[in-house]
Design an enzyme around this catalytic site. Sequence first.
Site, mmCIF file in Angstrom:
data_model
loop_
_atom_site.group_PDB
_atom_site.id
_atom_site.type_symbol
_atom_site.label_atom_id
_atom_site.label_comp_id
_atom_site.label_asym_id
_atom_site.label_seq_id
_atom_site.Cartn_x
_atom_site.Cartn_y
_atom_site.Cartn_z
ATOM 1 N N ASP A 484 0.830 -1.211 0.000
ATOM 2 C CA ASP A 484 0.000 0.000 0.000
ATOM 3 C C ASP A 484 0.864 1.260 0.000
ATOM 4 O OD1 ASP A 484 -2.346 1.447 0.082
ATOM 5 O OD2 ASP A 484 -3.188 0.273 1.731
ATOM 6 N N ASP A 552 -10.822 1.696 -3.252
ATOM 7 C CA ASP A 552 -11.401 1.366 -1.950
ATOM 8 C C ASP A 552 -12.919 1.320 -2.051
ATOM 9 O OD1 ASP A 552 -9.029 1.111 -0.717
ATOM 10 O OD2 ASP A 552 -9.130 2.949 0.463
HETATM 11 C C1 GLA Z 1 -5.829 1.740 2.214
HETATM 12 C C2 GLA Z 1 -6.206 0.607 1.298
HETATM 13 C C3 GLA Z 1 -7.247 -0.268 1.942
HETATM 14 C C4 GLA Z 1 -6.721 -0.797 3.247
HETATM 15 C C5 GLA Z 1 -6.275 0.357 4.130
HETATM 16 C C6 GLA Z 1 -5.574 -0.142 5.366
HETATM 17 O O1 GLA Z 1 -6.881 2.625 2.386
HETATM 18 O O2 GLA Z 1 -6.658 1.097 0.072
HETATM 19 O O3 GLA Z 1 -7.617 -1.328 1.101
HETATM 20 O O4 GLA Z 1 -5.658 -1.670 3.000
HETATM 21 O O5 GLA Z 1 -5.402 1.232 3.464
HETATM 22 O O6 GLA Z 1 -5.157 0.886 6.180
#
Ligand code: GLA
Length: 782
Positions: A484, A552
């Site tokens: 990430d 997301d």
């Molecule tokens: C980001 C990612 C999510 C998740 C969060 C965790 O927002 O896009 O899918 O992994 O971080 O903190």
Amino acid sequence: MITAANGIFRLTTVDTEYIFRLSKYGHPEHIYYGARLASSAYAEDSTAEIEALAPKRTAQTSSIVAYNREDPLYCLDMLCLEWSGIGKGDYRYSPAEIKMPDGGFVSDFIYESHNISHGPLPMETLPAARGTESECSSLILRLKDQACDVRLTMIYTVYDTANVITRRVVLENGDSRPLVIRRLLSMSLDMVNMGFNLITFDGDWAREAQRHDRPLQYGIFVNESRTGSSSNKHNPGFLLCEKDASENYGKAYGFNLVYSGNHLGFAELNSHDLVRVGLGVSPHCFEWTLNNGERFETPEAVMTFSDTGLNGLSRNFHNFVNNHIVPEAWQGKERPVLYNSWEPCFFNFTQGKLMLLARLSKKLGMELFVLDDGWFEGRNNDQAGLGDYTPNRRKFPRGLKPFARKLRGMGLDFGLWFEPEMINENSNLYRTHPEYAVRQKGRNSTLGRNQLVLDLCNPSVRDYIVTSVGKTLDETGASYVKWDMNRHISEFWSYHIRSSGEFFHRYILGLYDILRCIFEPRPQILLESCSSGGNRFDLGMMCFSPQIWASDNTDPVVRLNIQGGLSYLYPQSTMGTHVSDAPHQQTLRETPLSTRFNIACFGCLGYELDLRFLTPAEKREIREQIAFYKARRKTLQYGSFQRLDSPKTNKTVWLCRDKKEAVAGFFQTQADVSEGPDKLRIPGLDPDTLYHIKTKPQNLYIKRFGGLVKHLLPIALNPAGFILRTVNRHYALIDCVETYNCRGSALAAGIMLNNQFMGGNYNNKTRLLGDYGSNLYTVSSI
Ligand code: GLA
């Protein structure tokens, strides 16, 4: 294939052709990019044909600056060029702004030599497309500036079956004095305007890759990212197409960049109706000095053309990514159905809760359990812990190893989340190494999601990441990593570079270096890149990461636009697509479980909902969805994907097919009242083969009928009461299933579907879509 004769260069792929020649002064002059011309043109010298295709220069006009005082008809501003410098009469946006060794900005690169080689020309610093000697060949064209000892090498690599040509340049300073690059794009291409529309894919967090169309107007349109990554604001890929082009008709050009940092793409329409398109690293705060003997290489730009509309363009891009971009170990390899702990748990979990979710996911048919954020020391919310990848002792007293072992014991693979490029001030790493964070002395550091960015220009930081991530991967035997990156960059500065104008590019070079060191020795690990969802959905990341978390936002209605937008540039095999809870976390929209799956199945399927609270009927439905997906996984991840033109704005139809079978998705957003008939067209199958078409059976929960249900029952029951709620937990009707047998030609013409519910009596031959309803149709040869 590449041919070069009499100063004419022809680059041909299976369906496209790209021609340029050397002008009488040695400028590479663009002649043609489009559908492949008849091959007989190769039989003999085609100079005459080129003369016919080439833009003419027979009349003189005022307000021009002629390149040569003896030759008033030769004006760079009126030529279609493959590259253009500054200060010699071309007033369009130049792909390069270089402070040359003589201290001026004038540059004029002229042909010096060329050679053709089989395969791609290896890059020194950046990831690039790969291909065998039989799949592609490269043209290396060397140009030299007229006044200084500076060379520009233009590299074209031609990927025959993908119908793609990549372009990049290398600048080399042979002068004893330094030069300073302020802008150096990877490509520049001039064409005559065809009444172009420009299509870009823009957005933000949770609404990535929204398609935007506009007619190309006089002036310049810029598609740029300045966030430090390729960004969710403007994807680097963009399209240019004829005014009337649609999904299946018309001429279209597509451009993309194998790069994950700041980018700039532009299209300029000048006063003489010439269009210049360019693409490369953004010049935003960019400044790079080349001393004597030094070189700078730009990332690879990708170009493709189709005269069968935007689907043709996407097909080329998809083949290119599947066959030449993703790591070889994952080429054509089916992706596992995963379960992700983020949405059901966020930071709040115990091993007991995770094991329960894992057991449930296994029972439903999932193959990989991904432990998302919250597993390491200090990480119980998003304010602490980034940088310290030792397991949280309260949650995992004996570490992650036994946890991963238990998962494997129950037949699930283990995957793990990291955010390696980031650091929280509240972390052991920050307390020990505050200098690892990106910040500029004398200025306050601004935070994004409570975190700072690690300075990837610093070799010690890179080593730290490679060691700490690598160690955890080896200890746990993880077969999947979610990598990430959750903030844009600010106060960019590093003590490990020569000038802050190098920061953004060096950051990305540092990132690629880290990814190479971690994943090249561990090719079995499936890397899914993520950046707050699709903030870094680009070809550069794909060189390491075969799939990327698309957004997301898993609301299926929004996903129609996000996955639909990404599908213009990237194949389904690269998109992480999950089914999550409804009402949806970000939009609060209630959607049927069937629709959530029907959209997620056009990608790399995962589930991210709380399995503990599913009803028995929903569990049966999910088990059946996963079995359906696994049986057609190859088609859904790698089949040829098409967006079908729909005459109704509340309908979207997607199609995925391979030689033998196809899956079509029919999606409705807002329901209309008493609508006319729906037709389903399935083009592209063998016209004479007989096929069986069937609606995928899916649950129809009686709660969808709301108060109407009491009219069907002998006694009036409260639709929200105990009895109907209990029935709804255990029982569901099967939504209308239609079956047809017909030939490919009839399917291409379109089959008329049963009517949708129109507010009258319901029977099982009625399609009950309502708002956000959808159906999948399977097609298999008989
Ligand atoms: C980001 C990612 C999510 C998740 C969060 C965790 O927002 O896009 O899918 O992994 O971080 O903190």
